[in-house]
Every structure is written in C-alpha cells, then in structure tokens.
Motif scaffolding. Structure first.
Motif, PDB file in Angstrom:
ATOM      1  N   SER A  10       0.826  -1.213   0.000  1.00  0.00           N
ATOM      2  CA  SER A  10       0.000   0.000   0.000  1.00  0.00           C
ATOM      3  C   SER A  10       0.860   1.262   0.000  1.00  0.00           C
ATOM      4  O   SER A  10       0.657   2.171  -0.814  1.00  0.00           O
ATOM      5  CB  SER A  10      -0.926   0.002   1.221  1.00  0.00           C
ATOM      6  OG  SER A  10      -1.773  -1.110   1.185  1.00  0.00           O
ATOM      7  N   ILE A  11       1.784   1.286   0.895  1.00  0.00           N
ATOM      8  CA  ILE A  11       2.618   2.487   0.977  1.00  0.00           C
ATOM      9  C   ILE A  11       3.465   2.637  -0.290  1.00  0.00           C
ATOM     10  O   ILE A  11       3.746   3.756  -0.741  1.00  0.00           O
ATOM     11  CB  ILE A  11       3.495   2.445   2.249  1.00  0.00           C
ATOM     12  CG1 ILE A  11       4.185   3.803   2.466  1.00  0.00           C
ATOM     13  CG2 ILE A  11       4.546   1.352   2.152  1.00  0.00           C
ATOM     14  CD1 ILE A  11       3.239   4.882   2.866  1.00  0.00           C
ATOM     15  N   VAL A  13       2.612   1.658  -3.326  1.00  0.00           N
ATOM     16  CA  VAL A  13       1.735   2.190  -4.373  1.00  0.00           C
ATOM     17  C   VAL A  13       1.466   3.671  -4.134  1.00  0.00           C
ATOM     18  O   VAL A  13       1.468   4.484  -5.070  1.00  0.00           O
ATOM     19  CB  VAL A  13       0.421   1.389  -4.414  1.00  0.00           C
ATOM     20  CG1 VAL A  13      -0.559   2.021  -5.390  1.00  0.00           C
ATOM     21  CG2 VAL A  13       0.689  -0.060  -4.807  1.00  0.00           C
ATOM     22  N   LEU A  14       1.264   4.005  -2.858  1.00  0.00           N
ATOM     23  CA  LEU A  14       1.024   5.419  -2.546  1.00  0.00           C
ATOM     24  C   LEU A  14       2.194   6.285  -2.997  1.00  0.00           C
ATOM     25  O   LEU A  14       2.011   7.322  -3.657  1.00  0.00           O
ATOM     26  CB  LEU A  14       0.804   5.588  -1.044  1.00  0.00           C
ATOM     27  CG  LEU A  14       0.733   7.041  -0.551  1.00  0.00           C
ATOM     28  CD1 LEU A  14      -0.519   7.730  -1.097  1.00  0.00           C
ATOM     29  CD2 LEU A  14       0.750   7.101   0.965  1.00  0.00           C
ATOM     30  N   VAL A  17       2.360   6.540  -6.793  1.00  0.00           N
ATOM     31  CA  VAL A  17       1.311   7.402  -7.353  1.00  0.00           C
ATOM     32  C   VAL A  17       1.598   8.872  -7.048  1.00  0.00           C
ATOM     33  O   VAL A  17       1.475   9.746  -7.922  1.00  0.00           O
ATOM     34  CB  VAL A  17      -0.063   6.975  -6.785  1.00  0.00           C
ATOM     35  CG1 VAL A  17      -1.122   7.987  -7.198  1.00  0.00           C
ATOM     36  CG2 VAL A  17      -0.435   5.597  -7.286  1.00  0.00           C
ATOM     37  N   ILE A  18       2.008   9.123  -5.808  1.00  0.00           N
ATOM     38  CA  ILE A  18       2.339  10.510  -5.459  1.00  0.00           C
ATOM     39  C   ILE A  18       3.489  11.009  -6.310  1.00  0.00           C
ATOM     40  O   ILE A  18       3.479  12.139  -6.833  1.00  0.00           O
ATOM     41  CB  ILE A  18       2.701  10.599  -3.970  1.00  0.00           C
ATOM     42  CG1 ILE A  18       1.476  10.268  -3.103  1.00  0.00           C
ATOM     43  CG2 ILE A  18       3.232  11.987  -3.624  1.00  0.00           C
ATOM     44  CD1 ILE A  18       0.351  11.263  -3.220  1.00  0.00           C
ATOM     45  N   GLN A  21       2.423  11.784  -9.805  1.00  0.00           N
ATOM     46  CA  GLN A  21       1.671  13.041  -9.920  1.00  0.00           C
ATOM     47  C   GLN A  21       2.569  14.251  -9.677  1.00  0.00           C
ATOM     48  O   GLN A  21       2.366  15.317 -10.270  1.00  0.00           O
ATOM     49  CB  GLN A  21       0.510  13.026  -8.933  1.00  0.00           C
ATOM     50  CG  GLN A  21      -0.547  12.003  -9.304  1.00  0.00           C
ATOM     51  CD  GLN A  21      -1.722  12.058  -8.361  1.00  0.00           C
ATOM     52  OE1 GLN A  21      -2.657  12.828  -8.568  1.00  0.00           O
ATOM     53  NE2 GLN A  21      -1.678  11.235  -7.317  1.00  0.00           N
ATOM     54  N   LEU A  22       3.523  14.077  -8.823  1.00  0.00           N
ATOM     55  CA  LEU A  22       4.483  15.180  -8.629  1.00  0.00           C
ATOM     56  C   LEU A  22       5.219  15.476  -9.936  1.00  0.00           C
ATOM     57  O   LEU A  22       5.393  16.631 -10.326  1.00  0.00           O
ATOM     58  CB  LEU A  22       5.494  14.813  -7.540  1.00  0.00           C
ATOM     59  CG  LEU A  22       5.097  15.114  -6.096  1.00  0.00           C
ATOM     60  CD1 LEU A  22       6.153  14.570  -5.149  1.00  0.00           C
ATOM     61  CD2 LEU A  22       4.921  16.620  -5.916  1.00  0.00           C
ATOM     62  N   LEU A  24       4.148  14.835 -12.774  1.00  0.00           N
ATOM     63  CA  LEU A  24       3.163  15.434 -13.668  1.00  0.00           C
ATOM     64  C   LEU A  24       3.000  16.929 -13.401  1.00  0.00           C
ATOM     65  O   LEU A  24       2.927  17.741 -14.332  1.00  0.00           O
ATOM     66  CB  LEU A  24       1.815  14.714 -13.489  1.00  0.00           C
ATOM     67  CG  LEU A  24       0.698  15.115 -14.442  1.00  0.00           C
ATOM     68  CD1 LEU A  24       1.089  14.777 -15.877  1.00  0.00           C
ATOM     69  CD2 LEU A  24      -0.595  14.392 -14.064  1.00  0.00           C
TER      70      LEU A  24
END
Lengths: 387, 177
Positions: A10-11, A13-14, A17-18, A21-22, A24
């Motif tokens: 979970s962490i 993947v978090l 993803v973060i 997006q950063l 991005l």
C-alpha cells in the motif's frame, strides 16, 4: 523481496502514485525564470548526489594517487627538484642580466652627458693578492686604453689603469693603499690628496687643520693629478678631525657604492666645474674646461731648461744650479777637491725684456734679437724656450 | 454489516468487513460528484462550498477499507478535478490520493459506519485536504495563497454534515453482503 512488497504494498503504491503526480505537476509548472519545475527539482535533487559522488570519487582517486600509487613520486620529486634548481639559476641569471642592462643604460646615459671621451669596459677579474684592490677590465691597448687613464662610473671615480694589455687592463682601485688622487671639497674648495687604505673607506691627506671641511660634504676630483679630470665625484666626507699638521679626513667613495661591474675608462678627459649640489640631486653636467687658476705654471719655470719638467723645489733648485754651472762652463762632479766652484750668484740671462746679468767667461749670452717681441706679452716668461 | 453502537474501534477482524459497490456506482458517483462541483455552483453559488469529490473519495476509502483502492480513487478523482480546473494536473490528485490512502487506513482501524466517526473523519479530512492543498500551492506553484482558518473550519463542519447525509445515501447503494 516479494514478501517485502506484499507487506508494504500500500505504501509503495502510494509513493509511486504521489511521485507520478508530482512529476506530472512539475512537468507543467515553470518557475520565475521560466524553467520547468521538474528540471529545477531534478537538478536540485541530482546536484547534491552528484557532488557527493564526485567527492567520493575524487577522494578515492586522490587517496589512491597520493597514498597508494607512489612508486614514481621519488623520481618525480628528484626531477622537479632539479627543474626547480635550474629555474632558480635561470632566475638569478636573468636578474643579473636585468641589473646589467640597468647599469649599461646608466653608463650610456652618463656617456652621452659627460664631455670626456669614454670607453665602456666590463670587469672580468680581480687582482690575485689578498690586499690588492685591483680589477681587470676587458679593454686594452687594442681599444685605445693606456696606462694612467682614469676609470669612473656615473657615481664617481673608481680607479686608474696601472697596466694596459692588448685585450685587457689592470685597474687600481681607489681603495688600494697605493692609490692617490687630488680632490677638492664642494663647499670650501679645500684641496687634498685622496688615498686608499685597503678598506672601503679612503682618507684625505694634506688638508691643513685651518681649512674648513665638514662631514657630509662632497669631494670632487681637482684635476691636479692629471689623471682624473676636474669635477668628477669622489665621495662623501664621513669623518673630519682636526689634527696637527693635517686633518684626519675619512671619505666613503661613491664610485663603488653599487659595485663595479661596468666602468668607463676616460680615454680623453675633460675638466668640469665643481657642481654646487651633491651629485645625487644634480644630473651630469657638461662644463667648460677648468678655469685658468687651476693650472698655474710655476714661476721659476723660466729657468727650467727645455725638456725638464717642473718638480719639487729641490728639483727646481737643482735645475737652476745646473744652468748656472753650464753658463760658467762648469761641469758638476768633475772638479777636483779644492778647485773653484761656480758662482752660484751668477745671474742667468732673463726672459724677453729682462736685462741679463754680466756674462761670465765662456758663457754664451743670448742675443737681444732672440728675445720675443714686446708686442706679444701674452707669452709667459720663458715660455718660448720651454716649448 | 452491523453497527457497533457501543464502541467505535473494531473489536475483531470480522467487523472489518469490506463494503462492495456495483461498478456503475464506482463510476457514476465520482463523476456525478465532479459534475456537481462544476455545474451546480453555476446556478447555486452558495453550494460552492461543498467538496463533493472529496466526500466521495472519503466515503469510498472508508468503506472499502483498502488503502490501494482508496488512493486510486483519490488519484482518479483528483486528476479529474485538475483536468477541469486551472491547476496543473496532479495538484488535487496528490491531495486526494493522500486523503484516500489515509482514509482507508483509518477505515481499517475504526468503525466508520458510526455517524459520529464519519462526521469527525469528514471534518478532519476536509481540513487535511484544504491545508495540504494550500501547502502544495505554496510549495510547488509558489503562489501566496491565504489559508483562512475560521472559514475552513466552518466549511469543514458544513461538509461533514453534508457528508453524513451523503454517506447515508451511498450506503443504500452498497451490495448486500
């Protein structure tokens, strides 16, 4: 590894993803300098890492190079040391060349200003004796150097040529005990004789105690010695003590103050006036020949036969007696004991216009017609017979 | 699924049941929330305070009790919001991603079916959303955005109240376990 990702899936993947997006966001955003933030962030993030990596690499390679790969260090050190020594020698040589160029320039300036005809020479050796204050210069008779010529520098007199060889000359320095030169003080025009002492300090003899001469006063050549023309700087009076019958005067020569490596030989000296100010504050002055009062022929030279030079009083008296003896037909040294001596009160025939004394027997009186005409009073008495 | 009225912490693994939703719910609800935020304020400006996408993300994250699922929902909703705003893509995406992740994490520990818990969590995540967005705007965009604390608190409370009602409505859409 797989369990690790399962545990922190979970962490992970978090973060992914973060991060995505950063990236991005930063791709789209520009800062004040119109640079995309992704670039700024990337550089900001990479630079410290790169710096650390470079520091580690440089430190590591430096450590290896400085502490491990030392097999050629000794040889390189020797080579560099040799190169350093060579460069030091080159530096000394170039400094000497520069100083030589400066001295040559000073000599050239002095040569262009002095009225005397000079010949530049370089000191190529010194005298062999321990107390000898003599040097050898690279100019000789081939260059026109003759014995007795004065040797000077722009700062003052240095010595005189005592021996002239074809390609070299020996110069007796003014500090040699055998050296002597006529000097005159700048202020009081006090005359004396400069003599060397074998030390860097010279003395001045034959200055009567009543003459006034002070420390700090400059001395110049007087021209009386017929070697050094009048007006060349000699040195500064350091000590002046009153004594009987002559003062004790010590002089620091100025001609050798900066060493003697290049000198000027006075091939044809010209007298100059004594400057009013010390030579340090006065450029070399091209003056007229010395005043007439400095070349005073002795009064009794009228009785001096041709070819006889005026010397001491005894020499003059001797010459006079010889003339009296010759006038009376007497030959000194041939008469027997008890024979009649010549009349030493005999009056020799005088110069033009001067009545001769009664001629003695056997004497050849000079004809009045032989006397120079009275219309030429400028000719000194006895001058015609002298020359 | 049953409410545990006496306590708010999950007492056993059995209580932490995962709520499941039909696919169309998972697609339509977030889309409707985004459209609501985009179009409703055009006609009803006083409703602009509602952060419907955020409420939807919090709800799905809390009820699905999946951190990955929660952050993916937050990511998609946030990126969709960014696409419809002047913000660079990812600004609200990052915020909603974090909200979804932490909400799912909380949902694993708490009884998120409790109305008070929902109220508090919605209030808290609204504040978190606003604060983190303000922080990112200042940090990433260099904009001097003002953080109005009192207004944020009030809006947080209003969104929490609305969220209770919304969550209750969405609970009707869950699959029966």
């Amino acid at each position: 590894m797989e369990s690790f990702f399962n545990r922190y899936r979970s962490i992970t993947v978090l973060l992914l993803v973060i991060l995505a997006q950063l990236v991005l966001v930063e791709v789209q955003v520009k800062n004040d300098q119109d640079v995309r933030l992704i670039r700024v962030w990337t550089v900001t993030a990479v630079t410290p890492v790169a710096r650390i990596v470079e520091a580690l690499r440089g430190g590591g390679s430096g450590f290896i190079r400085n502490y491990i790969l030392l097999r050629d260090a000794h040889e390189e050190n020797r080579r560099l040391q040799a190169e350093l020594d060579r460069l030091k020698l080159d530096n000394i040589y170039l400094n000497n060349e520069l100083n030589m160029a400066d001295r040559a320039k000073a000599l050239a300036v002095f040569q262009s200003h002095t009225p005397s005809r000079t010949l530049a020479a370089t000191v190529i050796g010194t005298g062999a004796g321990t107390n000898s204050k003599m040097v050898l210069v690279d100019r000789g008779t081939v260059s026109g150097v003759e014995r007795g010529m004065a040797v000077v520098t722009p700062d003052g007199i240095v010595g005189k040529v005592i021996t002239a060889y074809p390609t070299a000359s020996a110069v007796l320095l003014i500090t040699d005990p055998d050296f002597a030169a006529g000097v005159i003080s700048q202020k009081g025009q006090v005359r004396g004789t400069l003599k060397g002492q074998g030390t860097p300090i010279c003395k001045v003899d034959y200055v009567p105690f009543e003459e006034k001469i002070e420390p700090g006063e400059w001395l110049y050549t007087s021209g009386d010695d017929r070697i050094f023309p009048r007006g060349f700087p000699v040195g500064v009076v350091k000590v002046a003590h009153n004594a009987q019958p002559f003062q004790e005067i010590l002089v620091e020569p100025s001609g050798m103050a900066r060493g003697i490596e290049d000198v000027l030989i006075l091939v044809e000296g010209v007298h100059q006036p004594i400057p009013d100010t010390p030579p340090a504050s006065q450029p070399v002055f091209i003056g007229s020949p010395p005043p007439a009062d400095t070349v005073q022929p002795p009064d009794n030279t009228a009785n001096t036969p041709p070819g006889t030079s005026a010397g001491t009083e005894a020499d003059k008296l001797r010459a006079q007696y010889k003339d009296i003896g010759a006038a009376q037909g007497h030959k000194f040294g041939e008469g027997t004991p008890g024979s009649k001596p010549p009349d030493f009160n005999f009056k020799l025939p005088g110069p033009a216009g001067t009545p001769a004394a009664a001629p003695a027997a056997g004497a050849t009186p000079q004809a009045p017609a032989a006397a120079p005409p009275a219309s030429k009073p400028a000719v000194p008495p006895g001058g015609a017979s002298q020359r | 699924m049953s409410y545990s009225g006496g306590h708010i912490l999950l007492s056993s693994q059995r209580e932490s049941q995962v709520s499941r939703f039909p696919v169309w719910v998972m697609l339509v609800v977030p889309l409707a929330a985004i459209l609501f935020q985009v179009y409703v304020p055009l006609f009803f400006e006083f409703l602009s305070f509602l952060e419907m996408p955020l409420l939807v993300v919090v709800y799905f994250a809390l009820t699905r009790r999946s951190q990955v699922g929660g952050l993916l929902v937050g990511t998609l909703v946030g990126l969709a919001q960014d696409s419809l705003s002047k913000n660079p893509l990812g600004m609200l995406g990052i915020v909603n991603t974090l909200v979804g992740y932490f909400a799912a994490s909380v949902g694993l520990r708490l009884d998120v079916d409790h109305p008070m818990i929902r109220l508090l969590l919605t209030f808290f995540f609204f504040l978190f959303h606003q604060f983190f967005y303000w922080l990112m705007v200042r940090a990433l965009l260099g904009q001097q955005l003002v953080f109005e604390t009192q207004r944020t608190l009030v809006l947080g409370l209003l969104n929490a109240v609305v969220g209770i009602s919304l969550f209750h409505f969405l609970d009707k859409l869950r699959k029966a376990s």
